[in-house]
Design a protein around this motif. Sequence first.
Motif, PDB file in Angstrom:
ATOM      1  N   ARG A  77       0.697  -0.878   0.341  1.00 49.94           N
ATOM      2  CA  ARG A  77      -0.107   0.078   0.096  1.00 49.94           C
ATOM      3  C   ARG A  77       0.875   1.062   0.261  1.00 49.94           C
ATOM      4  O   ARG A  77       0.691   2.558  -0.689  1.00 49.94           O
ATOM      5  CB  ARG A  77      -1.079   0.253   1.532  1.00 49.94           C
ATOM      6  N   ASN A  78       2.041   1.357   0.747  1.00 52.98           N
ATOM      7  CA  ASN A  78       2.355   2.927   0.480  1.00 52.98           C
ATOM      8  C   ASN A  78       3.544   2.348  -0.901  1.00 52.98           C
ATOM      9  O   ASN A  78       3.677   3.706  -1.005  1.00 52.98           O
ATOM     10  CB  ASN A  78       3.932   2.154   1.525  1.00 52.98           C
ATOM     11  N   THR A  79       3.770   1.938  -1.217  1.00 51.35           N
ATOM     12  CA  THR A  79       4.612   1.744  -2.257  1.00 51.35           C
ATOM     13  C   THR A  79       2.793   1.751  -3.535  1.00 51.35           C
ATOM     14  O   THR A  79       3.929   3.263  -4.048  1.00 51.35           O
ATOM     15  CB  THR A  79       4.719   0.425  -3.409  1.00 51.35           C
TER      16      THR A  79
ATOM     17  N   VAL B  19       0.521   4.227  -2.995  1.00 54.05           N
ATOM     18  CA  VAL B  19       0.278   5.959  -2.028  1.00 54.05           C
ATOM     19  C   VAL B  19       1.525   6.414  -2.042  1.00 54.05           C
ATOM     20  O   VAL B  19       0.745   7.578  -2.195  1.00 54.05           O
ATOM     21  CB  VAL B  19      -0.838   5.438  -0.929  1.00 54.05           C
ATOM     22  N   HIS B  20       2.226   6.392  -1.927  1.00 49.32           N
ATOM     23  CA  HIS B  20       3.126   7.091  -1.184  1.00 49.32           C
ATOM     24  C   HIS B  20       4.132   7.214  -2.094  1.00 49.32           C
ATOM     25  O   HIS B  20       4.947   8.479  -2.936  1.00 49.32           O
ATOM     26  CB  HIS B  20       4.239   6.654   0.003  1.00 49.32           C
ATOM     27  N   GLY B  21       4.764   6.176  -3.021  1.00 48.88           N
ATOM     28  CA  GLY B  21       5.455   5.965  -4.069  1.00 48.88           C
ATOM     29  C   GLY B  21       5.395   6.320  -5.234  1.00 48.88           C
ATOM     30  O   GLY B  21       5.816   5.629  -6.521  1.00 48.88           O
TER      31      GLY B  21
ATOM     32  N   LEU C 122       1.813   3.930  10.904  1.00 47.84           N
ATOM     33  CA  LEU C 122       2.193   2.248  11.630  1.00 47.84           C
ATOM     34  C   LEU C 122       2.151   1.088  11.002  1.00 47.84           C
ATOM     35  O   LEU C 122       3.044   0.695  11.179  1.00 47.84           O
ATOM     36  CB  LEU C 122       1.036   2.273  12.424  1.00 47.84           C
ATOM     37  N   GLY C 123       2.343   1.846   9.335  1.00 45.37           N
ATOM     38  CA  GLY C 123       2.462   0.248   8.201  1.00 45.37           C
ATOM     39  C   GLY C 123       4.176   0.397   8.384  1.00 45.37           C
ATOM     40  O   GLY C 123       4.274  -1.156   8.129  1.00 45.37           O
ATOM     41  N   LEU C 124       4.840   0.862   8.674  1.00 41.44           N
ATOM     42  CA  LEU C 124       6.509   0.798   8.487  1.00 41.44           C
ATOM     43  C   LEU C 124       6.862   0.418   9.622  1.00 41.44           C
ATOM     44  O   LEU C 124       7.728  -0.716   9.547  1.00 41.44           O
ATOM     45  CB  LEU C 124       7.428   2.010   8.073  1.00 41.44           C
TER      46      LEU C 124
END
Length: 135
Positions: A51-53, A55-57, A105-107
Amino acid sequence: MAVEDNTGTLPLRTEEDIVASRQKVRALTQLLKFSLVDQTKMITAASELSRNTVVHGGGGQMRWELLDEGLRRGLRLHFEDEGPGIADTKLALTDGWTSGGGMGLGLPGSKRLVQEFELQSAPGQGTRVSITRWK
Ligand SMILES: Nc1ncnc2c1ncn2[C@@H]1O[C@H](COP(=O)(O)OP(=O)(O)OP(=O)(O)O)[C@@H](O)[C@H]1O
Ligand SMILES: [Mg+2]
């Protein structure tokens, strides 16, 4: 175990890709005969990082490696993007820190769910997170 399953990549661009990455990680942990608890830990971590990849990446890929060191087997996952990167990786790993919108909290949560965790990122250099769990 099929040889082509020892390593591979999946794109991470959409919500459907996140679902597919979860399914792939479940299948791989089952192949390695992880316990249900360990399967869930790895799937949860992979889900957050996928999800980080996205949404943020700005999108990227998940690469997986089945590790066989003879005495131990494990699963290593790499989440890679060419997005904006993270200026302060220590801060990003702090519980509750988010650049906006999330729970932050993901990382840090992912880090606690695995045995090896590596975060490489810098502004303009994209982000690479690698996680490993051994059976
Ligand atoms: N792949 C990435 N590219 C750029 N920045 C990232 C990436 N992954 C994480 N970050 C940055 O690190 C911060 C912390 O990430 P973390 O996953 O812990 O929290 P979050 O995504 O904001 O919220 P949550 O995951 O709890 O919904 C993010 O808010 C974002 O600023
Ligand atoms: Mg997150």
